[in-house]
Scaffold this motif. Sequence first.
Motif, PDB file in Angstrom:
ATOM      1  N   LEU A 126       0.809  -1.213   0.000  1.00 42.50           N
ATOM      2  CA  LEU A 126       0.000   0.000   0.000  1.00 42.50           C
ATOM      3  C   LEU A 126       0.847   1.270   0.000  1.00 42.50           C
ATOM      4  O   LEU A 126       1.939   1.304   0.569  1.00 42.50           O
ATOM      5  N   PHE A 127       0.331   2.313  -0.644  1.00 41.28           N
ATOM      6  CA  PHE A 127       0.833   3.675  -0.491  1.00 41.28           C
ATOM      7  C   PHE A 127      -0.147   4.395   0.435  1.00 41.28           C
ATOM      8  O   PHE A 127      -1.366   4.355   0.201  1.00 41.28           O
ATOM      9  N   LEU A 128       0.371   5.086   1.455  1.00 38.64           N
ATOM     10  CA  LEU A 128      -0.479   5.798   2.410  1.00 38.64           C
ATOM     11  C   LEU A 128      -0.231   7.291   2.288  1.00 38.64           C
ATOM     12  O   LEU A 128       0.919   7.734   2.298  1.00 38.64           O
ATOM     13  N   LEU A 129      -1.309   8.056   2.174  1.00 41.55           N
ATOM     14  CA  LEU A 129      -1.214   9.515   2.047  1.00 41.55           C
ATOM     15  C   LEU A 129      -1.473  10.155   3.415  1.00 41.55           C
ATOM     16  O   LEU A 129      -2.513   9.913   4.034  1.00 41.55           O
ATOM     17  N   ILE A 130      -0.526  10.966   3.870  1.00 44.91           N
ATOM     18  CA  ILE A 130      -0.578  11.566   5.203  1.00 44.91           C
ATOM     19  C   ILE A 130      -0.613  13.091   5.062  1.00 44.91           C
ATOM     20  O   ILE A 130       0.181  13.666   4.304  1.00 44.91           O
ATOM     21  N   ASP A 131      -1.511  13.728   5.803  1.00 46.23           N
ATOM     22  CA  ASP A 131      -1.619  15.192   5.684  1.00 46.23           C
ATOM     23  C   ASP A 131      -0.657  15.902   6.651  1.00 46.23           C
ATOM     24  O   ASP A 131       0.127  15.266   7.364  1.00 46.23           O
ATOM     25  N   LYS A 132      -0.708  17.220   6.659  1.00 44.13           N
ATOM     26  CA  LYS A 132       0.252  17.998   7.456  1.00 44.13           C
ATOM     27  C   LYS A 132      -0.002  17.886   8.959  1.00 44.13           C
ATOM     28  O   LYS A 132       0.845  18.293   9.758  1.00 44.13           O
ATOM     29  N   GLN A 133      -1.170  17.333   9.330  1.00 47.80           N
ATOM     30  CA  GLN A 133      -1.466  17.094  10.755  1.00 47.80           C
ATOM     31  C   GLN A 133      -1.151  15.652  11.139  1.00 47.80           C
ATOM     32  O   GLN A 133      -1.550  15.195  12.205  1.00 47.80           O
ATOM     33  N   LYS A 134      -0.456  14.916  10.255  1.00 48.88           N
ATOM     34  CA  LYS A 134      -0.055  13.514  10.480  1.00 48.88           C
ATOM     35  C   LYS A 134      -1.257  12.567  10.532  1.00 48.88           C
ATOM     36  O   LYS A 134      -1.220  11.543  11.202  1.00 48.88           O
ATOM     37  N   ARG A 135      -2.338  12.923   9.818  1.00 46.97           N
ATOM     38  CA  ARG A 135      -3.518  12.066   9.751  1.00 46.97           C
ATOM     39  C   ARG A 135      -3.519  11.302   8.430  1.00 46.97           C
ATOM     40  O   ARG A 135      -3.090  11.822   7.397  1.00 46.97           O
ATOM     41  N   ILE A 136      -4.059  10.070   8.442  1.00 43.53           N
ATOM     42  CA  ILE A 136      -4.109   9.250   7.233  1.00 43.53           C
ATOM     43  C   ILE A 136      -5.285   9.704   6.377  1.00 43.53           C
ATOM     44  O   ILE A 136      -6.423   9.687   6.818  1.00 43.53           O
ATOM     45  N   ARG A 137      -4.996  10.100   5.121  1.00 50.46           N
ATOM     46  CA  ARG A 137      -6.047  10.655   4.270  1.00 50.46           C
ATOM     47  C   ARG A 137      -6.311   9.811   3.014  1.00 50.46           C
ATOM     48  O   ARG A 137      -7.214  10.129   2.249  1.00 50.46           O
ATOM     49  N   GLY A 138      -5.491   8.763   2.799  1.00 53.48           N
ATOM     50  CA  GLY A 138      -5.723   7.929   1.634  1.00 53.48           C
ATOM     51  C   GLY A 138      -4.921   6.644   1.706  1.00 53.48           C
ATOM     52  O   GLY A 138      -3.857   6.603   2.322  1.00 53.48           O
ATOM     53  N   SER A 139      -5.443   5.576   1.072  1.00 50.37           N
ATOM     54  CA  SER A 139      -4.770   4.280   1.016  1.00 50.37           C
ATOM     55  C   SER A 139      -4.920   3.735  -0.393  1.00 50.37           C
ATOM     56  O   SER A 139      -6.037   3.687  -0.927  1.00 50.37           O
ATOM     57  N   TYR A 140      -3.824   3.317  -1.031  1.00 45.34           N
ATOM     58  CA  TYR A 140      -3.819   2.984  -2.456  1.00 45.34           C
ATOM     59  C   TYR A 140      -3.001   1.713  -2.687  1.00 45.34           C
ATOM     60  O   TYR A 140      -1.960   1.526  -2.043  1.00 45.34           O
ATOM     61  N   ASP A 141      -3.422   0.902  -3.636  1.00 49.41           N
ATOM     62  CA  ASP A 141      -2.674  -0.281  -4.023  1.00 49.41           C
ATOM     63  C   ASP A 141      -1.460   0.175  -4.839  1.00 49.41           C
ATOM     64  O   ASP A 141      -1.606   0.626  -5.976  1.00 49.41           O
ATOM     65  N   GLY A 142      -0.286   0.049  -4.265  1.00 51.91           N
ATOM     66  CA  GLY A 142       0.924   0.543  -4.914  1.00 51.91           C
ATOM     67  C   GLY A 142       1.357  -0.250  -6.126  1.00 51.91           C
ATOM     68  O   GLY A 142       2.264   0.157  -6.848  1.00 51.91           O
ATOM     69  N   THR A 143       0.709  -1.388  -6.374  1.00 55.15           N
ATOM     70  CA  THR A 143       1.061  -2.184  -7.555  1.00 55.15           C
ATOM     71  C   THR A 143       0.151  -1.877  -8.741  1.00 55.15           C
ATOM     72  O   THR A 143       0.305  -2.473  -9.804  1.00 55.15           O
ATOM     73  N   ASP A 144      -0.792  -0.956  -8.545  1.00 60.39           N
ATOM     74  CA  ASP A 144      -1.794  -0.665  -9.564  1.00 60.39           C
ATOM     75  C   ASP A 144      -1.585   0.741 -10.143  1.00 60.39           C
ATOM     76  O   ASP A 144      -1.557   1.720  -9.400  1.00 60.39           O
ATOM     77  N   GLU A 145      -1.444   0.844 -11.460  1.00 64.17           N
ATOM     78  CA  GLU A 145      -1.179   2.135 -12.088  1.00 64.17           C
ATOM     79  C   GLU A 145      -2.333   3.121 -11.891  1.00 64.17           C
ATOM     80  O   GLU A 145      -2.123   4.307 -11.662  1.00 64.17           O
ATOM     81  N   LYS A 146      -3.586   2.618 -11.986  1.00 62.86           N
ATOM     82  CA  LYS A 146      -4.736   3.515 -11.823  1.00 62.86           C
ATOM     83  C   LYS A 146      -4.827   4.027 -10.387  1.00 62.86           C
ATOM     84  O   LYS A 146      -5.215   5.173 -10.140  1.00 62.86           O
ATOM     85  N   GLU A 147      -4.469   3.168  -9.430  1.00 62.52           N
ATOM     86  CA  GLU A 147      -4.456   3.594  -8.038  1.00 62.52           C
ATOM     87  C   GLU A 147      -3.386   4.665  -7.813  1.00 62.52           C
ATOM     88  O   GLU A 147      -3.560   5.603  -7.038  1.00 62.52           O
ATOM     89  N   THR A 148      -2.268   4.532  -8.522  1.00 61.66           N
ATOM     90  CA  THR A 148      -1.212   5.537  -8.417  1.00 61.66           C
ATOM     91  C   THR A 148      -1.680   6.867  -8.995  1.00 61.66           C
ATOM     92  O   THR A 148      -1.389   7.934  -8.442  1.00 61.66           O
ATOM     93  N   GLU A 149      -2.408   6.802 -10.094  1.00 63.24           N
ATOM     94  CA  GLU A 149      -2.972   8.030 -10.674  1.00 63.24           C
ATOM     95  C   GLU A 149      -3.956   8.680  -9.707  1.00 63.24           C
ATOM     96  O   GLU A 149      -4.009   9.906  -9.576  1.00 63.24           O
ATOM     97  N   ARG A 150      -4.728   7.830  -9.005  1.00 60.55           N
ATOM     98  CA  ARG A 150      -5.682   8.363  -8.000  1.00 60.55           C
ATOM     99  C   ARG A 150      -4.915   9.022  -6.856  1.00 60.55           C
ATOM    100  O   ARG A 150      -5.314  10.081  -6.356  1.00 60.55           O
ATOM    101  N   LEU A 151      -3.794   8.415  -6.459  1.00 61.16           N
ATOM    102  CA  LEU A 151      -2.968   9.006  -5.405  1.00 61.16           C
ATOM    103  C   LEU A 151      -2.461  10.383  -5.827  1.00 61.16           C
ATOM    104  O   LEU A 151      -2.528  11.350  -5.053  1.00 61.16           O
TER     105      LEU A 151
END
Length: 216
Positions: free
Chosen positions: A174-199
């Motif tokens: 997984l790729f995890l997106l973290i905001d400036k307050q250290k909160r988790i804002r997104g979770s993406y399948d790192g092996t998937d190109e479309k998920e990477t585009e969504r990230l």
Amino acid sequence: MRKIAALLFIVLAYSACKNGDANSRLPIYGNRDTKNVVVNGKTVVDTVYQTIPAFRFVNQYGDSITENSLKGDIYVADFFFTTCPSICPIMHRNMLKVYADFKNVPDVKILSHSIDPKHDSVKVLKAYADKLGISGNTWWLLQGKKEETYNLAQSYLTRRPEESAKDLFIHDGLFLLIDKQKRIRGSYDGTDEKETERLIADIKKLRAETNTEIAQ
């Protein structure tokens, strides 16, 4: 683990509903609590969200990296090991697209945590970075105490890495997106190109959200 999976499902379902609105804010993942705070002389209930805890690791340049190194930054995190024969090469091929889009954006970082610090020394991580073609301080490859890395993985709501005689290590991609307050804002399948585009799209959305909050 089942509780985490159930919570994640609820959040993802909520996210799916919200994604119908192009102007919607990204969801905030994880546990939450409430506390009473005083605003303009009145007591109101405020929500306290789960955040990524403090940490200390070393990057591919031998520099110490802590949560304070990311003050004011949005970042993407993942977990890997340099000798991984399966999903890690795919993940980092996709992560290179994120790096290419944001390598000149000062408030976006990428953190890749090695789950095999015994092998993945600073020297090995630097060679891996050179092989990827990354430089500068946008993408840090981190290593530290194994137990601290494994515990941190759970803080991102990912599977705790496991060692396996057959596969060396078992871990989420997984790729995890973290905001400036250290909160988790997104979770993406790192092996998937479309998920990477969504990230990539969500990083831009999160930066716009943050800039709007600052302007208010």
